[in-house]
Every structure is written in structure tokens, then in C-alpha cells.
Design an enzyme around this catalytic site. Structure first.
Site, PDB file in Angstrom:
ATOM      1  N   GLU A   6       1.004  -1.387   0.045  1.00  0.00           N
ATOM      2  CA  GLU A   6       0.045  -0.078   0.084  1.00  0.00           C
ATOM      3  C   GLU A   6       0.837   1.262   0.048  1.00  0.00           C
ATOM      4  O   GLU A   6       1.618   1.348   0.957  1.00  0.00           O
ATOM      5  CB  GLU A   6      -1.060   0.013   1.012  1.00  0.00           C
ATOM      6  CG  GLU A   6      -1.631   1.033   1.273  1.00  0.00           C
ATOM      7  CD  GLU A   6      -2.687   1.186   2.386  1.00  0.00           C
ATOM      8  OE1 GLU A   6      -2.644   0.270   3.251  1.00  0.00           O
ATOM      9  OE2 GLU A   6      -3.488   2.323   2.582  1.00  0.00           O
TER      10      GLU A   6
ATOM     11  N   ARG B 177       5.246 -12.797   9.837  1.00  0.00           N
ATOM     12  CA  ARG B 177       5.917 -11.335   9.480  1.00  0.00           C
ATOM     13  C   ARG B 177       7.259 -11.444  10.288  1.00  0.00           C
ATOM     14  O   ARG B 177       7.717 -11.937  11.127  1.00  0.00           O
ATOM     15  CB  ARG B 177       5.130 -10.428   9.675  1.00  0.00           C
ATOM     16  CG  ARG B 177       5.007 -10.175  11.343  1.00  0.00           C
ATOM     17  CD  ARG B 177       3.811  -8.959  11.401  1.00  0.00           C
ATOM     18  NE  ARG B 177       4.224  -7.835  11.179  1.00  0.00           N
ATOM     19  CZ  ARG B 177       3.492  -7.021  10.205  1.00  0.00           C
ATOM     20  NH1 ARG B 177       2.501  -7.504   9.581  1.00  0.00           N
ATOM     21  NH2 ARG B 177       3.842  -5.757   9.935  1.00  0.00           N
TER      22      ARG B 177
ATOM     23  N   LYS C 242       4.561   0.746   9.217  1.00  0.00           N
ATOM     24  CA  LYS C 242       4.732   2.167   8.663  1.00  0.00           C
ATOM     25  C   LYS C 242       4.136   3.169   9.376  1.00  0.00           C
ATOM     26  O   LYS C 242       4.641   4.140   9.477  1.00  0.00           O
ATOM     27  CB  LYS C 242       3.889   2.113   7.201  1.00  0.00           C
ATOM     28  CG  LYS C 242       4.878   1.465   6.282  1.00  0.00           C
ATOM     29  CD  LYS C 242       4.265   1.264   4.695  1.00  0.00           C
ATOM     30  CE  LYS C 242       3.195   0.367   4.902  1.00  0.00           C
ATOM     31  NZ  LYS C 242       2.650  -0.227   3.392  1.00  0.00           N
TER      32      LYS C 242
END
Ligand code: ATP
Ligand code: MG
Length: 556
Positions: free
Chosen positions: A37, A266, A276
Site C-alpha cells: 500500500e 512477519r 509504517k
């Protein structure tokens, strides 16, 4: 083992799945994607996903494309699109064909939403946020059906069109899938598919007033692009039910070879944060100098710090792919870097905390040019010129008045040491300032020791580095440490208060003149000091960022 298995990589559960799917003929080749994104810069966690997706495509002769998952205009920006493209390319990967944007599929998403409405599988719901929460129920209790659940197909089609045309205000209604308000998976309790947003989108401008939710857009984008294996992190495990439900209820995609989602754990790295949103907060609160601050775990920060693409790819191989959530030791990343730099980094000498040395028996006004190897184990890298004269700099830590013990391999009064790539010297006396700090050491040199041992057979145990004084260049050294004082700062609500105050220490020293034109981002080994690279944001000054120490010193 499958004939499709590339042999040199460990077979993890994803490779098993791919092997099975190729062996059974479900797919004739694989297609993966990396779907960021564009709401921030990429970090080392994304590198794991990039190496996984592009790496599988490479190993299996498949394809991997880069898709911007740009369905939320509020947080996204073209600056992020550009940085992400640059970071993926820098890591050494090439995306297949054109860059894709989920926003390119907005018209298609809309048609698929209408298909679900036509099938009685979606409805426009006017419950407000609080009511929606209340109707959803809890993990222990089933939810309640929305009063808008039984609206007719015709009316829902008309309402969706009005949403699209901006006839409702933001938040007034959403399009929801009609699934099961009693499902044990909360994401299946009539999840939202579309919401109203009036922000301007970086690709489609003001054309759209409704934006699809991640769960609706992602699976359809995968299916449009013929993705075979859609790899994501474990938080999306439950959402897989929705992923499957949506594709199975759309005529174009309800086929055995439709995309399937697989989840892996992850990357979490110690002493840093990896989201982020948190990284953005560090930037916005000026706790770091930008997304590419060399202390940041972003790709651009690591790059500015002197990390190589090869070392990051190697790191991802070392940690492997699994379904177990864990914290990764920073040492693994740094070891991968050291192993790469040890073979590729040119050698040089720099003195970070200089004191002056006067060679009393060396002729005044004479400067000698000496040759030093650029890499002692790799002659093909050639040689560089270094200089020697009556005045030199050595590091403060390399001189003691009295050697503290027999193991001391540096300079002391009446204790000889070799200057790297030059002569053997012996200290005679020294000067101090008012505070007792040593300012100058006086020494003599043995003219017969250039590139050879003393003729009388005396053994010189220590070697220290130096820089000749008249030609030395002044340089700033930026020494970095862990960004946070805690192993897992992200767990703390006020992680931004846990910044390590010593994470950046700036100091001035001297370097060899051969370094005047050192390229930014290329790490050099400053012998005995560590790896450093020239900063890429300081064109008019000589600034070196410490990339990594020569050995792991964190735990000692
Ligand atoms: P963040 O939580 O840092 O904001 P994100 O998941 O929102 O990350 P995306 O841009 O949506 O960021 O991620 C693109 C891809 O990278 C996704 O497939 C995502 O699963 C993967 N990814 C993100 N963070 C990690 C991580 N720490 N380790 C491995 N893969 C990751
Ligand atoms: Mg995300």
C-alpha cells in the site's frame, strides 16, 4: 521430491504447496505478486515479502508483479509509489510487465459488487459505526442481522449507484456482504465491501466517491492478475475465509485454479519498530531525520547506512519462511552484512579520534608515497596510494603511556608497533593538554621495516592504522547504535519515548586522501574501525555513516 523443486533452496510449506500444485497440474506455472500500500516507505519486513514473492517466481520460472494496493486515498501518496519502485529495483528484482494499481480495477470492482447484490449476497447498510459494532456481537456471542439486510436487489443496486455518485455523505452507509452474523470468524459477519470517501486519489483523482475495502479488493485483484499463490502475513489468516468466499461467489473466478492465500509469519526485528504507522510517527515527530535516516529499518535507511542488496537477500534466506511468530535478532542481519562486506568492501584507513604523532627521525618536508592493497585477500581490486611523513594521526585508543599488560598490541613508550602498510615506530615521549589529555606522541621510525620485518629478528606484535597528517582529509563520522533502548519497543504505548539517546553520535576525524571521491552508499572497511559509507545526503561535506562494526559487539 518434485521435478519442479529448485534444488538449492530449503523446502518450506509454501514451496511444498507450489510443488503439489505444479505436480497435480492445477497450475502450469506460478504467478505471485508484491502488493504494497503506498502509504509509507518500505521496511526490512517488506524485504522479506519481496524476496519471497520475487524469489519464488525466479526459482520456478514464474512471474511476479508489483501491484500498488491503493484503495485508501486518505493515507496514500505518489511520493510513496516512487520510493517503493526504487526500493524493489534496488533490492535487485524486476517486476513482470507493467506496474499494476488496484485503482485500475475500480470499474471492475464495482461490477463485481453489483454481481454480489444481484445474487442477494450484498446490501447497503445505514447503521452508524456504533450500531454496527453493537450488531456485530462478540467472540462469545453471535451478532444480529442488520435491519437493512433484506432490502431488495433493485433498491440495493440503486443505493450503490447513489453511493458512487456522491449522493450520500462519508460514513452515511456502506456496502456489506451478506454472509453470516453468527460466524465464529468475525470477519465473516457481514463485512463491509465498500465505503464512501471524498478524498482525492493519487491515481484516479475525484472520479470515485466509493472505495473498496482491502478484503474485497485484494482477492479480486489477485484473480484479475491470475495470481496463483497469494502470500501474506499471519494477521490475515482469518480473512482467508472471506478471500475464498468472495472469489467463490463471483462467476469469473469460481474455478479450481483461482488464487489461494497462504500466510507466513512477519519479520519482527529487535530494538526497532516495523510498522509504517509507527515509522511515520518517528518521521513526523522529528525523532529521526526522515524515512531514510540511517537508523531506520527502512530499505532507504539501510541503503543510506551502507547495506548491500545482496546482504538483505541473504538475510531473508537465513531467517527462512515459517508460520511461527518470533523476534529476529539484529545480529542475523548484521552478520549477513558483514559476510558480504568482508569480501566486497575496499579497505581504507581513517582515524576517528585522532592524536598527532611526530616521527622525530623522519626528514622534515619529505612526503613518501606508499602502495596499499585495496583488499588484502583480493589482489585484483588493485592498490591505492597512501602517504607517510614526519606528522601522522593515530587513534587515541592506540596509545598508552605504559602498556597495561603483555597482550597490549598497540603503541606505548618504548614499545614498538607497526603502522599498517608502512613502517615500525617506537614511542619516546608525549605532550598533554591542561586536562591531562594526550595531544601529541613523539616517536622514531625504523627506516628498514617497510614491507618487511626488522633485520635483527625482533618481533613486532601489534599493527595499528594511521593517516598521514598533511594530506589527511577531515571527515565527520556518524556512529550509530540501536534506535530503541528496548528489545520490543512497539509493544509499548509510548514507544517514541524509548529512543536510544546514543543512537547517533557524531564525531570528527581524518581519512586518507584516496577517499575524497568515495561514492555514497558504498561501504568501505576502515581497517580496525568498522565498515562505513559516505552519506548520500551531504554532497558538500565528507560524512561517513557507520554501516556495521567488524565484529558483533552488542552482546559483549
Ligand atoms: P505495515 O504493518 O508495516 O504498515 P503493511 O502490511 O500494512 O505493513 P503493506 O504495504 O500492506 O504493508 O505490505 C505489503 C506486503 O508486505 C504485504 O504482503 C505484507 O504482508 C508484507 N509485509 C509487511 N510487513 C511485513 C513484515 N514485517 N514481514 C513480512 N512481510 C511483511
Ligand atoms: Mg497494510
Amino acid at each position: 521430491m518434485s521435478e519442479n523443486t529448485p534444488t538449492d533452496k530449503p523446502v518450506n510449506f509454501i514451496r511444498h504447496q507450489i510443488n503439489d500444485d505444479l505436480d497435480s497440474g492445477l497450475h502450469s506455472s506460478i504467478q505471485t505478486r508484491f502488493p504494497p500500500e503506498p502509504n509509507g516507505y518500505l521496511h526490512i519486513g517488506h524485504a522479506k515479502s519481496i524476496c519471497l514473492n520475487f524469489g519464488l517466481a525466479q526459482d520456478y520460472n514464474g512471474k511476479c508483479n508489483l501491484r500498488f494496493d491503493d484503495t485508501n486515498p486518505a493515507k496514500e501518496d505518489i511520493e510513496f509509489v516512487e520510493s517503493i519502485k526504487a526500493d524493489v529495483a534496488w533490492l535487485g528484482f524486476e517486476w513482470d510487465g507493467e506496474i499494476q494499481y488496484s485503482s485500475n480495477y475500480f470499474p471492475k470492482f464495482y461490477e463485481y459488487a453489483r454481481e454480489l447484490i444481484n445474487k442477494g449476497l450484498a446490501y447497503v447498510c445505514f447503521l452508524n459505526a456504533e450500531e454496527t459494532r453493537e450488531y456485530r456481537g462478540t467472540l462469545k456471542e453471535a451478532g444480529k442481522d442488520s435491519p437493512y439486510r433484506e432490502t431488495s436487489v433493485e433498491e440495493n443496486l440503486a443505493l450503490l449507484a447513489k453511493m458512487k455518485d456522491g449522493k450520500f455523505s462519508e460514513g452515511e452507509c456502506v456496502l456489506r456482504a451478506k454472509i453470516d452474523m453468527a460466524s465464529s470468524f468475525m470477519c465473516m459477519r457481514d463485512p463491509a465491501l465498500y465505503r464512501i470517501r471524498f478524498d482525492k486519489h493519487h491515481q484516479t483523482g475525484n472520479e470515485w466517491r466509493i472505495y473498496p475495502m482491502y478484503d474485497f479488493a485484494h482477492c479480486i485483484s489477485d484473480a484479475i492478475e491470475n495470481v496463483t499463490h497469494s502470500l501474506c502475513t499471519l494477521e490475515f489468516q482469518n480473512n482467508r475465509h472471506l478471500y475464498d468466499w468472495i472469489l467463490e461467489h463471483l462467476d469469473d473466478f469460481d474455478k479450481p485454479n483461482r488464487p489461494h492465500q497462504y500466510e507466513f509469519s512477519r519479520l519482527n526485528l529487535e530494538y526497532t519498530v516495523m510498522s509504517k504507522r509507527k515509522l511515520q510517527q518517528l518521521v513526523e515527530d522529528n525523532l529521526v531525520t526522515g524515512w531514510d535516516d540511517p537508523r531506520m529499518p527502512t530499505i532507504s535507511g539501510l541503503r543510506r547506512r551502507g547495506y548491500t542488496p545482496a546482504s538483505i537477500r541473504d538475510f531473508v534466506d537465513r531467517i527462512g519462511i515459517s508460520k511461527v511468530d518470533s523476534m529476529t535478532d539484529m545480529k542475523i542481519l548484521e552478520d549477513a552484512l558483514r559476510d558480504d562486506l568482508n569480501t566486497v568492501a575496499p579497505r581504507t584507513m581513517g582515524v576517528i579520534d585522532p592524536i598527532r604523532v611526530i616521527i622525530e627521525n623522519y626528514p622534515e618536508d619529505q612526503i613518501e608515497t606508499l602502495q596499499a592493497p585495496i583488499h588484502p585477500q583480493n589482489e585484483s581490486m588493485g592498490k591505492r596510494e597512501i602517504f607517510f611523513s614526519r606528522e601522522l594521526f593515530i587513534d587515541r585508543a592506540d596509545f598508552e603511556e605504559v602498556a597495561p599488560n603483555k597482550k597490549f598490541k598497540r603503541l606505548a613508550i618504548d614499545k614498538e608497533v607497526r603502522l599498517r602498510n608502512a613502517y615500525v615506530i617506537n614511542a619516546t615521549t608525549f605532550d598533554t593538554d591542561f586536562d591531562g589529555n594526550i595531544t601529541t606522541v613523539y616517536a622514531t621510525y625504523d627506516a628498514d621495516t617497510l614491507g618487511k620485518n626488522p633485520a635483527d629478528g625482533r618481533k613486532i606484535k601489534g599493527v595499528i592504522h594511521f593517516v598521514e597528517a598533511t594530506k589527511a582529509l577531515k571527515a565527520e563520522f556518524r556512529l550509530y547504535d540501536r534506535l530503541f533502548t528496548l528489545e520490543n519497543p512497539g509493544k509499548n504505548d509510548h514507544f517514541e519515548q524509548l529512543i536510544n539517546p546514543d543512537s547517533l553520535v557524531s564525531t570528527y576525524g581524518v581519512i586518507e586522501p584516496s577517499m575524497a571521491n568515495a561514492e555514497p552508499e558504498v561501504a568501505y572497511q576502515f581497517e580496525r574501525e568498522g565498515y562505513f559509507c559516505r552519506d548520500n545526503q551531504s554532497p558538500d561535506e565528507i560524512v561517513f555513516n557507520k554501516t556495521v562494526s567488524l565484529r558483533d559487539t552488542w552482546n559483549s
